[in-house]
Design a protein around this motif. Structure first.
Motif, PDB file in Angstrom:
ATOM      1  N   MET A   9       0.808  -1.211  -0.064  1.00 36.78           N
ATOM      2  CA  MET A   9       0.116   0.085   0.064  1.00 36.78           C
ATOM      3  C   MET A   9       0.782   1.141   0.080  1.00 36.78           C
ATOM      4  O   MET A   9       1.209   1.791   1.309  1.00 36.78           O
ATOM      5  N   GLY A  33       2.238   5.272  -1.274  1.00 35.42           N
ATOM      6  CA  GLY A  33       1.726   6.498  -1.944  1.00 35.42           C
ATOM      7  C   GLY A  33       1.007   7.394  -1.133  1.00 35.42           C
ATOM      8  O   GLY A  33       0.322   8.543  -1.655  1.00 35.42           O
ATOM      9  N   ASN A  34       0.837   7.144   0.267  1.00 39.24           N
ATOM     10  CA  ASN A  34       0.061   7.816   0.828  1.00 39.24           C
ATOM     11  C   ASN A  34       0.503   9.078   1.156  1.00 39.24           C
ATOM     12  O   ASN A  34      -0.356  10.076   0.975  1.00 39.24           O
ATOM     13  N   GLY A  35       1.778   9.188   1.280  1.00 39.41           N
ATOM     14  CA  GLY A  35       2.215  10.538   1.485  1.00 39.41           C
ATOM     15  C   GLY A  35       2.210  11.565   0.389  1.00 39.41           C
ATOM     16  O   GLY A  35       2.023  12.557   0.376  1.00 39.41           O
ATOM     17  N   ARG A  92       1.467  14.566   5.181  1.00 42.92           N
ATOM     18  CA  ARG A  92       1.398  13.168   4.811  1.00 42.92           C
ATOM     19  C   ARG A  92       0.625  12.387   5.719  1.00 42.92           C
ATOM     20  O   ARG A  92      -0.311  11.467   5.243  1.00 42.92           O
ATOM     21  N   HIS A 130      -1.922   8.818   5.462  1.00 41.97           N
ATOM     22  CA  HIS A 130      -2.196   7.421   6.145  1.00 41.97           C
ATOM     23  C   HIS A 130      -3.550   7.338   6.452  1.00 41.97           C
ATOM     24  O   HIS A 130      -4.033   6.217   6.696  1.00 41.97           O
ATOM     25  N   ALA A 167       1.792  -3.066   5.945  1.00 41.16           N
ATOM     26  CA  ALA A 167       1.385  -1.572   6.442  1.00 41.16           C
ATOM     27  C   ALA A 167       2.775  -0.925   7.133  1.00 41.16           C
ATOM     28  O   ALA A 167       2.844   0.439   7.255  1.00 41.16           O
ATOM     29  N   ASN A 192      10.714   1.254   7.924  1.00 44.13           N
ATOM     30  CA  ASN A 192      10.018   2.584   7.868  1.00 44.13           C
ATOM     31  C   ASN A 192      10.418   3.094   9.581  1.00 44.13           C
ATOM     32  O   ASN A 192       9.928   4.423   9.522  1.00 44.13           O
ATOM     33  N   ARG A 245      12.019   6.824   9.220  1.00 46.06           N
ATOM     34  CA  ARG A 245      11.007   8.224   9.040  1.00 46.06           C
ATOM     35  C   ARG A 245      11.093   8.926  10.237  1.00 46.06           C
ATOM     36  O   ARG A 245      11.412   8.573  11.118  1.00 46.06           O
ATOM     37  N   GLU A 256       5.909  10.862  12.434  1.00 46.79           N
ATOM     38  CA  GLU A 256       5.121  10.002  11.409  1.00 46.79           C
ATOM     39  C   GLU A 256       5.153   8.641  11.739  1.00 46.79           C
ATOM     40  O   GLU A 256       4.033   8.090  12.062  1.00 46.79           O
ATOM     41  N   LEU A 285       1.641   6.518  13.083  1.00 49.50           N
ATOM     42  CA  LEU A 285       1.476   5.311  12.312  1.00 49.50           C
ATOM     43  C   LEU A 285       1.070   4.152  13.489  1.00 49.50           C
ATOM     44  O   LEU A 285      -0.070   3.591  13.341  1.00 49.50           O
TER      45      LEU A 285
END
Ligand code: IPE
Ligand code: IPE
Ligand code: MG
Length: 257
Positions: free
Chosen positions: A28, A30-32, A42, A46, A72, A77, A80, A84, A88
């Motif tokens: 999944m 490309g949310n940002g 961003r 999410h 997810a 990640n 980051r 962020e 999440l």
């Protein structure tokens, strides 16, 4: 109610419900960028992405797709910004709390794959609770990959196998591909038939390296929050047109020499 109707109604006559993939895995992504494109933080991406996942899960369930595995949060990640990552983790926890009842009623069996030990303890608690409460459900398997990294998963499998060998409980010459599969987080499910990646990147980003050996891949430029029922149908239709040869000459068992 409207959302349910939208997501269960097939709009395409090209979709063959007899030839659905049994296991769909999704990166999944490309949310940002989705959020940035709209001048939003961003985090909004999410939030919206979570709604998309809910719709796709419901669609899979209604169509009779047996397993959905969603990426997810990767082991990479953590790199980051703290805000962020924190957002999440909170989002996962809030979602679990909010959606658990509905998942229980709809027959969703939720599992989490990945190393859960570094996650906030309140999230770990929700995770354990949701897995326990849905473990007898059979309508659909829903795997969520959190702090998941395929290389780490394979290293862990090697260590676990080596330990069995050292204890004399496993003989090296009995180790085969099935053994490895059994030691992965995904041991309960067959390998994915279809992998979807949104937002156009042509890479696996450390997702299911072993399990995807013969999976059909579908990449779309659409950002994850915009990935709707029509997009999902397009992916499935593309899958249904593939000739899955598994190294042979044809998928049809008609040629003999
Ligand atoms: C995917 O969207 C979600 C996670 C990795 C948690 P991204 O946050 O990677 O969005 P882009 O790729 O930066 O647009
Ligand atoms: C992959 O997306 C991980 C998830 C979707 C959770 P990333 O955005 O982290 O992947 P890269 O950095 O583009 O490879
Ligand atoms: Mg990304």
């Amino acid at each position: 109610m409207t959302a349910q109707l939208v997501s269960t109604t097939s709009t395409s006559i090209d979709l063959d419900f007899k030839k659905l993939p049994q296991h769909v895995a999704i990166i999944m992504d490309g949310n940002g960028r989705w959020a940035q494109q709209r001048g939003l933080p961003r985090l909004e991406g999410h939030r919206q992405g979570a709604n998309t996942l809910k719709e796709i899960l419901r669609t899979c369930k209604n169509w009779g797709i047996n397993t959905l595995t969603a990426y997810a949060f990767s082991t990479e990640n953590w790199g980051r910004p703290l805000t962020e990552v924190g957002f999440l983790m909170n989002l996962f926890e809030r979602l679990l709390r909010k959606e658990l009842q509905e998942m229980r009623e709809e027959g969703v069996r939720i599992r989490f794959i990945g190393d859960l030990s570094p996650l906030p303890s309140s999230l770990q608690q929700e995770i354990r609770y949701s897995m326990a409460k849905t473990r007898h459900n059979q309508t659909i398997n829903f795997n969520v990959a959190i702090n998941y990294g395929s290389r780490k998963e394979i290293v862990k499998a090697c260590r676990d196998i080596a330990e069995k060998v050292a204890l004399g409980e496993l003989s090296p010459d009995t180790i085969d591909e099935n053994t490895i599969s059994q030691y992965l987080y995904t041991s309960a499910n067959p390998d994915p038939d279809l992998l979807i990646r949104t937002s156009g990147e042509m890479r696996l980003s450390n997702f299911l390296l072993w399990q995807l050996a013969y999976t059909e891949m579908y990449v779309t430029d659409t950002f994850w929050p915009d990935f709707d029922l029509q997009q999902f149908e397009k992916a499935i239709i593309s899958y249904q047109k593939r000739d899955r040869r598994f190294g042979k000459i044809t998928a049809m068992p008609t040629l003999s020499f």
